[in-house]
Write an enzyme that holds these catalytic residues in place. Structure first.
Site, PDB file in Angstrom:
ATOM      1  N   PRO A   1       0.820  -1.218   0.000  1.00  0.00           N
ATOM      2  CA  PRO A   1       0.000   0.000   0.000  1.00  0.00           C
ATOM      3  C   PRO A   1       0.860   1.276   0.000  1.00  0.00           C
ATOM      4  O   PRO A   1       0.553   2.237  -0.703  1.00  0.00           O
ATOM      5  CB  PRO A   1      -0.806  -0.115   1.298  1.00  0.00           C
ATOM      6  CG  PRO A   1      -0.857  -1.589   1.561  1.00  0.00           C
ATOM      7  CD  PRO A   1       0.451  -2.141   1.081  1.00  0.00           C
ATOM      8  N   ASP A   2       1.937   1.246   0.803  1.00  0.00           N
ATOM      9  CA  ASP A   2       2.798   2.435   0.857  1.00  0.00           C
ATOM     10  C   ASP A   2       3.494   2.679  -0.477  1.00  0.00           C
ATOM     11  O   ASP A   2       3.573   3.808  -0.960  1.00  0.00           O
ATOM     12  CB  ASP A   2       3.865   2.259   1.944  1.00  0.00           C
ATOM     13  CG  ASP A   2       3.298   2.483   3.325  1.00  0.00           C
ATOM     14  OD1 ASP A   2       2.318   3.238   3.449  1.00  0.00           O
ATOM     15  OD2 ASP A   2       3.831   1.887   4.283  1.00  0.00           O
ATOM     16  N   PHE A   3       4.020   1.606  -1.062  1.00  0.00           N
ATOM     17  CA  PHE A   3       4.739   1.790  -2.331  1.00  0.00           C
ATOM     18  C   PHE A   3       3.793   2.178  -3.455  1.00  0.00           C
ATOM     19  O   PHE A   3       4.105   3.038  -4.276  1.00  0.00           O
ATOM     20  CB  PHE A   3       5.530   0.528  -2.691  1.00  0.00           C
ATOM     21  CG  PHE A   3       6.723   0.353  -1.815  1.00  0.00           C
ATOM     22  CD1 PHE A   3       7.819   1.199  -1.952  1.00  0.00           C
ATOM     23  CD2 PHE A   3       6.749  -0.594  -0.820  1.00  0.00           C
ATOM     24  CE1 PHE A   3       8.916   1.076  -1.122  1.00  0.00           C
ATOM     25  CE2 PHE A   3       7.837  -0.727   0.015  1.00  0.00           C
ATOM     26  CZ  PHE A   3       8.925   0.109  -0.132  1.00  0.00           C
TER      27      PHE A   3
END
Ligand SMILES: O=C(O)[C@H](O)CO
Length: 682
Positions: A168-170
């Site tokens: 999700p962060d990437f």
């Protein structure tokens, strides 16, 4: 060719992973990314995770290269004022602050949009700006849970597992960079700023499209080999059972030979032992050698790819504030009051007062190189480039603001810079009649070289209305006892009292000018004798004309006796380093400093006696201040309490000559690090 985002300034208010990843992508592509972090502790990633080196966490080190760090307390009025100044100059602002935090810190969209209509405002949030969860805080596991990613690939009823990779962060950070790029392109065409919103949940859903499209998870393709290892290959059960009895390397070799797509299931150390060059080395000031993952972009034609180490906390605070127009005093005041500095640890004040590194770096260049290294170590820096009357004298006073074409030492016209501010003129014989101007000792004609050009500059200064003329002596090509200069000044002599002050780099008397300095100007023994005889005659003429005997007068031999000639005509002779130190306010700067750094090309016994670095050392030690001397080379066993670090010992004698700036940086790093108040923790 420049990198694509060269000239784009990104105000980076991000932390942890998604936001820093986004801004690192922009930085890798050339953007000037200014990372704003709370003073004292820095952004949260600096202290998160389980792997640390050189006082930094691996998470922070992984996502922040190519950026500059500005330590700034946004909870103070001044901090907010600084960030608003930054907004006015930025192209992009990115943050991944929790809902409502940006507004509390005065950097909400509505609060900053009015400051800069070109600004692109990017907010990376968990759930976006609208919808039932918009105000809810969330992190990667929460997004993995809600998006279904935690059950992806698992059998029905299996316990949920967080993916080891923070997809999700990437996905969120990467797509935010795409959104920013698109918005920049739109701005280019329409002139419109605006905002870009990216939610981690939206990005994760987008990145797991194949999950929704029903692509099988293919867990069965992990094939066990001997020794508890695995590989992945699209093989049937029969082949898989055959492979279980052989080593993984053998199995891979067999499969590759048969053209079957396959790969080892690698542990992390094995990933980096693979032959592909996925990493690029960078030197970090506290970690040392650091491998950074290479940016996967390659372009043709290629653009420059830079990898600067992730910044130390607040490493660029002074630099960024100075770019925003804050004065040195204001910058220091911010640090002291905790706006930019850690209030629990007072700033480390380092005064840089080097002389020139003759033939390689000017004193200003040297000061700038050392300043960069000191700031990396968190120092608050002041620079006071020094000089002694020779080359660099005008520079030390602030640099030339006038140029005149005058007679060069060998008769060819030369364009010499000088300075006139508030009635004070500063000029130097090195610029008008210098050995460098003559082309060095080999090209010089020691007998013919004339000081006429220096006389012409003095005339220009008087004609321009100077109330006082400071004339630097040193680095000259001449040994004419000032005859050329005095001839050029016909009609202006004798000087009225107080008009001309000659500052000299040496105390040598007139009678020794040829003997001591003739050889370095290309004179052989016979010429030295002839020059000395000529100086004797000139001294007699000066005595007859002005009633002043300069033969034994201290300092009169500077610049081949030019100092003596001008002194006979009414100029006052003074020690160059002392006058410059006094005029530049060295004493006040020493009162401010915690550490003093000086330097020059060669540090020897004569440096300690009269030259600018010697004076800086003496005055510093007298006040009990530690001093670092950075020198190209130094004599052994000098009687001084200063710490001496040479370029030759830290970088080697070839590098010291061929790349003096890099060698000086290296020596400065080593010396400053050893004298840093926090070196134990570093
Ligand atoms: O110019 C010179 O002669 C030397 O630097 C001494 O002043």
């Amino acid at each position: 060719m420049t990198a694509p985002f060269t000239g784009i300034t990104v105000l980076d208010l991000t932390h942890f992973v998604a936001g820093p990843w986004c801004t690192m992508l922009l930085a890798d592509l050339g953007a000037n990314v200014i990372k704003v972090e709370p003073p004292g502790r820095g952004e949260i990633a600096r202290t998160m995770g389980s792997v640390f080196a050189g006082g930094e966490s691996a998470i922070y080190l992984g996502f922040n290269r190519n950026k500059r760090s500005l330590a700034l307390d946004l909870k103070t009025d001044e901090g907010r004022e600084v960030v608003h100044r930054l907004v006015r100059t930025a192209d992009v602002l990115v943050h991944n602050l929790r809902p409502g935090t940006a507004e509390r810190l005065g950097v909400g969209y509505e609060q900053v949009a009015g400051l800069n209509s070109d600004l692109l405002y990017c907010h990376i949030s968990a759930f976006g700006q609208t919808g039932p969860y918009a105000d809810q805080p969330a992190n990667d596991p929460i997004i993995q849970a809600i998006s279904g990613a935690m059950l992806a690939g698992l059998a029905d009823g299996a316990a949920p597992v967080r993916m080891g990779v923070s997809l999700p962060d990437f996905a969120g950070g990467g797509l935010a960079a795409v959104g920013i790029t698109a918005a920049l392109y739109r701005r280019l065409r329409s002139g419109m700023g605006g905002s870009v919103d990216v939610s981690l949940l939206g990005a994760q859903m987008f990145a797991q499209l194949d999950l929704f499209a029903g692509r099988p998870s293919d867990a069965s393709r992990a094939v066990a080999c001997g020794g508890g290892t695995f590989l992945v290959a699209d093989v049937g059960p029969h082949v898989a059972s055959e492979l279980a009895g052989v080593s993984r390397d053998e199995a891979l070799a067999l499969l590759r030979a048969s053209g079957v797509a396959c790969a080892p299931v690698n542990t992390l150390p094995e990933v980096f032992a693979e032959p592909n060059p996925h990493t690029v080395p960078v030197r970090h000031p506290t970690v040392g050698d650091l491998a950074q993952l290479r940016s996967p972009f390659t372009a043709a034609p290629s653009w420059p790819v830079r990898v600067a180490p992730p910044p130390l906390l607040g490493e660029h605070t002074s630099e960024v504030l100075a770019e925003l127009g804050y004065s040195a005093e204001a910058i220091e005041d911010f640090a002291r009051r905790g706006v930019t500095g850690d209030p629990s640890s007072p700033p480390w004040r380092v005064l840089l007062a080097p002389d020139k590194f003759k033939g390689t770096l000017t004193s200003r260049e040297a000061a700038d190189v050392i300043a960069a290294e000191a700031e990396r170590l968190g120092a608050v820096v002041r620079t006071l480039p020094m000089a002694d009357g020779g080359e660099g004298t005008v520079e030390a006073f602030g640099g030339p603001n006038r140029y005149s074409v005058v007679t060069g030492p060998l008769g060819t016209p030369v364009r010499a810079g000088w300075r006139l501010v508030d009635g004070l003129a500063v000029l130097e014989s090195a610029a008008a009649s210098g050995l460098v101007v003559a082309g060095g000792a080999a090209a010089n004609d020691a007998w013919a070289a004339t000081s006429a050009g220096t006389g012409e500059l003095i005339r220009e200064a008087i004609d321009a209305g100077a109330d006082e003329v400071i004339v630097g002596m040193g680095g000259s090509a001449t040994t004419d006892g000032g005859a050329g200069a005095l001839a050029a000044l016909a009609g202006y002599l004798p000087f009225r009292p107080g008009l001309v002050r000659v500052i000299t780099d040496v105390a040598t008397p007139f009678k020794d000018a040829a003997r001591v300095f003739g050889p370095q100007k290309g004179a052989d023994a016979r010429q030295v004798a002839l020059l000395t005889r000529r100086l004797r005659r000139i001294a007699d003429e000066l005595s007859a004309k002005y009633g002043v005997d300069v033969w034994d007068l201290p300092r009169s031999g500077a610049a081949g006796g030019l100092a003596g000639g001008l002194a006979a005509a009414g100029a006052v002779l003074s020690d160059g380093a002392s006058v410059i130190a006094e005029r530049l306010g060295l004493a006040e700067q020493l009162d401010w400093a915690d550490l003093v750094v000086t330097g020059e090309g060669r540090f020897d016994a004569t440096s300690l006696l009269g030259k600018a670095p010697g004076l800086v050392v003496r005055e510093s030690l007298r006040r009990g201040l530690p001093v670092l001397v950075l020198a190209g080379a130094a004599d052994e066993g000098l009687d001084t309490d200063a710490r001496v670090v040479t370029l030759v010992e830290t970088a080697g004698d070839v590098a010291a000559m061929e790349d003096p700036a890099a060698s000086l940086a290296k020596a400065a790093r080593s010396g400053l690090h050893a004298m840093s108040p926090t070196r134990q923790e570093r």
